[in-house]
Design a protein around this motif. Sequence first.
Motif, PDB file in Angstrom:
ATOM      1  N   THR A 207      43.699  51.213  40.673  1.00  0.00           N
ATOM      2  CA  THR A 207      43.418  52.097  41.460  1.00  0.00           C
ATOM      3  C   THR A 207      44.400  53.103  41.573  1.00  0.00           C
ATOM      4  O   THR A 207      45.467  52.545  41.848  1.00  0.00           O
ATOM      5  N   VAL A 208      44.003  54.453  41.664  1.00  0.00           N
ATOM      6  CA  VAL A 208      45.083  55.662  41.933  1.00  0.00           C
ATOM      7  C   VAL A 208      45.591  55.516  43.090  1.00  0.00           C
ATOM      8  O   VAL A 208      44.830  55.577  44.316  1.00  0.00           O
ATOM      9  N   GLU A 209      46.905  55.234  43.466  1.00  0.00           N
ATOM     10  CA  GLU A 209      47.442  54.880  44.856  1.00  0.00           C
ATOM     11  C   GLU A 209      48.303  56.248  45.157  1.00  0.00           C
ATOM     12  O   GLU A 209      48.004  56.527  46.526  1.00  0.00           O
ATOM     13  N   LEU A 216      51.984  60.075  38.666  1.00  0.00           N
ATOM     14  CA  LEU A 216      50.875  59.400  39.168  1.00  0.00           C
ATOM     15  C   LEU A 216      51.279  58.053  39.035  1.00  0.00           C
ATOM     16  O   LEU A 216      51.608  57.397  38.217  1.00  0.00           O
ATOM     17  N   THR A 217      50.677  57.416  40.298  1.00  0.00           N
ATOM     18  CA  THR A 217      51.197  55.872  40.540  1.00  0.00           C
ATOM     19  C   THR A 217      49.673  55.054  40.429  1.00  0.00           C
ATOM     20  O   THR A 217      48.663  55.469  41.256  1.00  0.00           O
ATOM     21  N   VAL A 218      49.302  54.004  39.585  1.00  0.00           N
ATOM     22  CA  VAL A 218      48.255  53.423  39.595  1.00  0.00           C
ATOM     23  C   VAL A 218      48.825  52.050  39.922  1.00  0.00           C
ATOM     24  O   VAL A 218      49.698  51.424  39.328  1.00  0.00           O
ATOM     25  N   ARG A 224      50.901  45.239  40.529  1.00  0.00           N
ATOM     26  CA  ARG A 224      51.814  45.958  39.868  1.00  0.00           C
ATOM     27  C   ARG A 224      51.577  47.557  40.023  1.00  0.00           C
ATOM     28  O   ARG A 224      50.450  48.063  40.351  1.00  0.00           O
ATOM     29  N   ARG A 225      52.729  48.281  39.874  1.00  0.00           N
ATOM     30  CA  ARG A 225      52.531  49.843  40.070  1.00  0.00           C
ATOM     31  C   ARG A 225      53.050  50.460  38.494  1.00  0.00           C
ATOM     32  O   ARG A 225      54.039  50.075  38.276  1.00  0.00           O
ATOM     33  N   ILE A 226      51.973  50.938  38.146  1.00  0.00           N
ATOM     34  CA  ILE A 226      52.370  51.743  36.909  1.00  0.00           C
ATOM     35  C   ILE A 226      52.432  53.381  37.292  1.00  0.00           C
ATOM     36  O   ILE A 226      51.593  53.822  37.621  1.00  0.00           O
ATOM     37  N   THR A 227      53.628  53.653  36.657  1.00  0.00           N
ATOM     38  CA  THR A 227      53.830  55.146  37.350  1.00  0.00           C
ATOM     39  C   THR A 227      53.880  55.882  35.889  1.00  0.00           C
ATOM     40  O   THR A 227      54.518  55.404  34.858  1.00  0.00           O
TER      41      THR A 227
END
Length: 368
Positions: A207-209, A216-218, A224-227
């Motif tokens: 989810t786009v956070e 952009l952080t998912v 987990r956070r994917i930047t």
Amino acid sequence: MENVLRPLVVVGSAVVLTLLIGWATDLLLRKADERHSETPLWGLLRRARIPYQLMLCAALLRGSYDQAQLLEAHRVGIGRTLTLVLIGSAAWLMTRIAAAIVETSYTRYARVHHDAARVRRVRTQASLIMRVVAAVVGVVAAAAMLLTFPAMRAAGASLLASAGILGIVAGVAAQSTLSNLFAGLQIAFGDMVRIGDTVVVDGEWGTVEEITLTFLTVRTWDERRITMPVSYFTSKPFENWSRGTPQMTGIVFWHLDHTAPIELMREKLRDLLRECPAWDGRDYGLAVTDSTPNTLQVRALVTAKDADDVWKVRVTVREQMISWLCAEHPYALPRVNTADAVLPPGHLPSPDGAGARRLPEQPRTGRG
């Protein structure tokens, strides 16, 4: 005695007047907030009372500092410090006021419109607009602070003369940064992806956070956070499961024996979905999609209102269908076939195990 009382009177008067004006302004904002509870504007403006009072105090001290006659040897330095504080507090105040206006506009829009997709779009745009406003105000405030120094004003002419060359060099050096900046604006106003959207990027579901002007952080399902740079979403394909309507269709596969009761499985799938609260009732189906020498591939289609619910429906159907097959139809589960081969009619296995031999033909008899 006068040299001591005058500075104290000037400084004390500025502080007391600042506190009185700040208290009166806060009282008016509090009453306005109580009277107009339908909008959060007045309550948000109250958060700006600290930069407001700081700006008032700096302005009063800067205007009356010449009358104080305090520390004459450091008069220029103190005056410049007060000017810097005045500029910084004014920029802080403008940022808080802009944030209150943007937040109020978003809240009103969210109350009127019940479409979740539109609300997420406006939320993304409001967040990026606020970041742009804060960046512009910060740059202008920093430039104004630098211009208070005479050396910087003298160097301004030479800097402007070489501004064209410096702009070209900076543009080449910051090419990736500028591309991300424009990509962020394109995402905000092009409605490509919004905060809260469910996306799949590089095989990761999440989810786009957060969306900024540069990254952009998912947030993935396992926290987990994917930047990623925002330019990724304008240059490469990605899946946006929240685009348009959030309704989704899920797929469940089973590999079963050829004797699996397909019709009974269709009835059981219907019963399982009726008891599953995550199923939205739109559609379902079960069909054999492939076969191998050992198994059948059975596929079930289920629907749900969003990505989270379709995941719940899929795992529920998969688990309960397997449990039902194990309890009621264990023969339908895949297994390794070790039985003897079925020979064609008219053939018997060879006694030595070398192969099959054909039975001798019997003479035909007829009526004569």
